[in-house]
Design a protein around this motif. Sequence first.
Motif, mmCIF file in Angstrom:
data_model
loop_
_atom_site.group_PDB
_atom_site.id
_atom_site.type_symbol
_atom_site.label_atom_id
_atom_site.label_comp_id
_atom_site.label_asym_id
_atom_site.label_seq_id
_atom_site.Cartn_x
_atom_site.Cartn_y
_atom_site.Cartn_z
ATOM 1 N N CYS A 3 12.514 4.690 3.580
ATOM 2 C CA CYS A 3 11.484 5.290 2.731
ATOM 3 C C CYS A 3 11.600 4.686 1.347
ATOM 4 O O CYS A 3 12.695 4.551 0.833
ATOM 5 C CB CYS A 3 11.718 6.784 2.607
ATOM 6 N N GLY A 4 10.458 4.354 0.748
ATOM 7 C CA GLY A 4 10.479 3.752 -0.564
ATOM 8 C C GLY A 4 10.541 4.764 -1.690
ATOM 9 O O GLY A 4 10.428 5.972 -1.478
ATOM 10 N N SER A 5 10.702 4.260 -2.906
ATOM 11 C CA SER A 5 10.754 5.120 -4.086
ATOM 12 C C SER A 5 9.729 4.704 -5.138
ATOM 13 O O SER A 5 9.721 5.236 -6.236
ATOM 14 C CB SER A 5 12.164 5.098 -4.678
ATOM 15 N N THR A 6 8.864 3.728 -4.787
ATOM 16 C CA THR A 6 7.822 3.291 -5.698
ATOM 17 C C THR A 6 6.589 4.161 -5.503
ATOM 18 O O THR A 6 6.045 4.243 -4.398
ATOM 19 C CB THR A 6 7.453 1.813 -5.428
ATOM 20 N N LYS A 7 6.144 4.780 -6.588
ATOM 21 C CA LYS A 7 4.985 5.684 -6.495
ATOM 22 C C LYS A 7 3.763 4.919 -6.046
ATOM 23 O O LYS A 7 3.426 3.882 -6.604
ATOM 24 C CB LYS A 7 4.740 6.345 -7.847
ATOM 25 N N LEU A 8 3.083 5.452 -5.035
ATOM 26 C CA LEU A 8 1.870 4.844 -4.508
ATOM 27 C C LEU A 8 0.640 5.653 -4.889
ATOM 28 O O LEU A 8 -0.359 5.085 -5.344
ATOM 29 C CB LEU A 8 1.958 4.733 -2.980
ATOM 30 N N TRP A 9 0.696 7.007 -4.747
ATOM 31 C CA TRP A 9 -0.491 7.814 -4.981
ATOM 32 C C TRP A 9 -0.118 9.279 -5.121
ATOM 33 O O TRP A 9 0.951 9.695 -4.695
ATOM 34 C CB TRP A 9 -1.464 7.666 -3.810
ATOM 35 N N ARG A 68 -3.015 0.306 3.509
ATOM 36 C CA ARG A 68 -1.708 0.304 4.168
ATOM 37 C C ARG A 68 -1.989 0.543 5.638
ATOM 38 O O ARG A 68 -2.525 1.583 6.002
ATOM 39 C CB ARG A 68 -0.781 1.402 3.628
ATOM 40 N N SER A 137 3.086 13.808 -3.810
ATOM 41 C CA SER A 137 3.193 12.448 -4.323
ATOM 42 C C SER A 137 3.637 11.584 -3.160
ATOM 43 O O SER A 137 4.451 12.008 -2.338
ATOM 44 C CB SER A 137 4.209 12.362 -5.464
ATOM 45 N N PHE A 139 5.101 7.811 -1.908
ATOM 46 C CA PHE A 139 5.898 6.658 -2.332
ATOM 47 C C PHE A 139 5.980 5.654 -1.183
ATOM 48 O O PHE A 139 5.853 6.007 -0.023
ATOM 49 C CB PHE A 139 7.319 7.106 -2.690
ATOM 50 N N GLU A 140 6.198 4.394 -1.536
ATOM 51 C CA GLU A 140 6.434 3.386 -0.500
ATOM 52 C C GLU A 140 7.597 2.516 -0.917
ATOM 53 O O GLU A 140 8.036 2.547 -2.031
ATOM 54 C CB GLU A 140 5.190 2.531 -0.281
#
Length: 140
Positions: A3-9, A68, A137, A139-140
């Motif tokens: 699981c990523g930690s970069t905010k996507l939406w 995505r 929120s 994240f990717e």
Amino acid sequence: MACGSTKLWNGEATWFCCGNAWGPCASAGGGACGTCRSSALQAAWPNASKACWDLTRPDLCGEDIPRRGCGSVMKVRHDCSGASVCVTVSDCGPRTRSFCSESTCCDGVCRTNRVIDLTPAAFSAIGSLSSGTLPVSIFE
């Protein structure tokens, strides 16, 4: 599954069934990706493909959601409880244009527009199915 930690939406999450055997839902429904299972940690994303985008039209609600595709992994965090779940995109949805300006709030945090559908298994991991929608929120 990473699981990523970069905010996507940010937006609202709701839940959907892939077909009819996990509670009121089917164990398998295929979905747009052919892999949808209601009992798995999966999601539907409104820009999983061009055909999906044409059906969901989040742009009509002011959302320019990035594409995505099937198999993409996202982390969905409930913005009030902090609970999170990792999901795999397995279908197309929600039909965002049908819920423009719909808002879900808790603890002073509000999110607008449905931007992700979670399977019952994924939604239950972060909230109660009876709540219907959650501010999240992604994240990717």
